[in-house]
Design an enzyme around this catalytic site. Sequence first.
Site, PDB file in Angstrom:
ATOM      1  N   CYS A 189       0.784  -1.286  -0.152  1.00  0.00           N
ATOM      2  CA  CYS A 189      -0.073   0.110  -0.099  1.00  0.00           C
ATOM      3  C   CYS A 189       0.911   1.144   0.025  1.00  0.00           C
ATOM      4  O   CYS A 189       1.440   1.598   1.203  1.00  0.00           O
ATOM      5  CB  CYS A 189      -0.805   0.091   1.300  1.00  0.00           C
ATOM      6  SG  CYS A 189      -2.003   1.699   1.515  1.00  0.00           S
ATOM      7  N   CYS A 202      -0.344   4.305   2.222  1.00  0.00           N
ATOM      8  CA  CYS A 202      -0.179   3.995   3.603  1.00  0.00           C
ATOM      9  C   CYS A 202       1.432   4.182   3.881  1.00  0.00           C
ATOM     10  O   CYS A 202       1.962   4.834   5.042  1.00  0.00           O
ATOM     11  CB  CYS A 202      -0.051   2.565   4.068  1.00  0.00           C
ATOM     12  SG  CYS A 202      -1.796   1.971   3.362  1.00  0.00           S
ATOM     13  N   ASP A 203       2.484   3.931   3.122  1.00  0.00           N
ATOM     14  CA  ASP A 203       3.848   3.723   3.328  1.00  0.00           C
ATOM     15  C   ASP A 203       4.898   4.629   2.689  1.00  0.00           C
ATOM     16  O   ASP A 203       6.071   4.552   2.951  1.00  0.00           O
ATOM     17  CB  ASP A 203       4.228   2.113   3.415  1.00  0.00           C
ATOM     18  CG  ASP A 203       3.428   1.235   4.296  1.00  0.00           C
ATOM     19  OD1 ASP A 203       3.050   1.724   5.425  1.00  0.00           O
ATOM     20  OD2 ASP A 203       3.263   0.046   3.899  1.00  0.00           O
TER      21      ASP A 203
END
Length: 323
Positions: free
Chosen positions: A136, A139-140
């Site tokens: 993701c 997200c990261d």
Amino acid sequence: MNASDVREVIVIGGAAAGYTAALYSARANMRPLVIEGVNWGGQLMITSDVENYPGYPAGVLGPEMMQEFRKQAERFGAEFVTDDVTRVDFSERPFRVWVGDDEYRTETVIVATGANARQLGLESERSLQGRGVSYCAVCDAAFFRDKEVVVVGGGDSAMEEATFLARFASKVTLVHRREVFRASPIMVDRARATDKIEFVLDSVVEEVLGDGVVTGVVIRNVKTDERTEIPADGLFVAIGHDPNTVLFKGQLDMDAQSGYLVTRGKSTETNVPGVFAAGDVQDDVYRQAVTAAGSGCMAALDAERWLAAEQGRLLDALAAPRS
Ligand code: NAP
């Protein structure tokens, strides 16, 4: 089994959507039973730091956050079965849900079985999940500022993730197993127009390198068999997602190609009145913990209101004069 054994709501799936649905329905006195699955916690269990969930200014570990979600639902009386549902029958009410030979009956069901990011299937990928291997970018990506990353995949997700990552990383290498992209031309063009992105085609990732954290990947050209090492701090696997919907085939409407459950309009209603779906199992667009939690809340409210309306209809029918 008698009428009192019929639950008001069963939540299938224990992760962001399921636990939020359980929290809301527990606080609405619906005594939810959460059949959370052996691998409860969902995709957050393979995520390390979560920095984009509101309310955690210092970030939180994915597994820790799922434990807290679960604890919060439990505090208000949610009950849990830590096992996998093996069969459902939504053809009549009360609905029936089985875990092996154990049968549960319920007036409403909230399906929150999630989706899984497809994995490459490498042992080195598994052991470095959350330590540089991610599924993701939203997200990261921020963890890879001024670092080098590899993205795998040739679909819209891979293009989108590579383009997004290029805002942070110093270099993005996109590895795709064919020469032709599955992604739409506009997404490919956008990625191609981004200087930091380099394309490596006809190639597959054979191994993720790193002792504790990712330091690179070994790729193999599928036409020449030549192997090359690419130094990298992160590997983003963007090869699609599979919703966990096999259990519901033939009973709930799902997208014919992707298998995602279909919900109606702005609600969490499925095609079966009394069965609701929340989280990634019905969302192939946003796929975030916070959106999954939001739709878990919606499903609990939808189930509560649907049940109240049903009970109202029943009382009206009982009160109606007999002819
Ligand atoms: P996808 O369209 O199924 O593409 C998956 C890609 O990963 C394909 O290029 C596939 O290669 C590759 N792949 C699959 N398994 C692999 C493996 N084991 N090793 C290496 N490569 C592998 O999945 P997606 O990109 O996640 O998109 C899913 C849906 O969401 C699509 O309908 C897409 O249009 C949509 N989407 C839209 C947007 C947007 O419009 N903004 C953004 C993201 C996703 P092959 O091509 O060789 O099969």
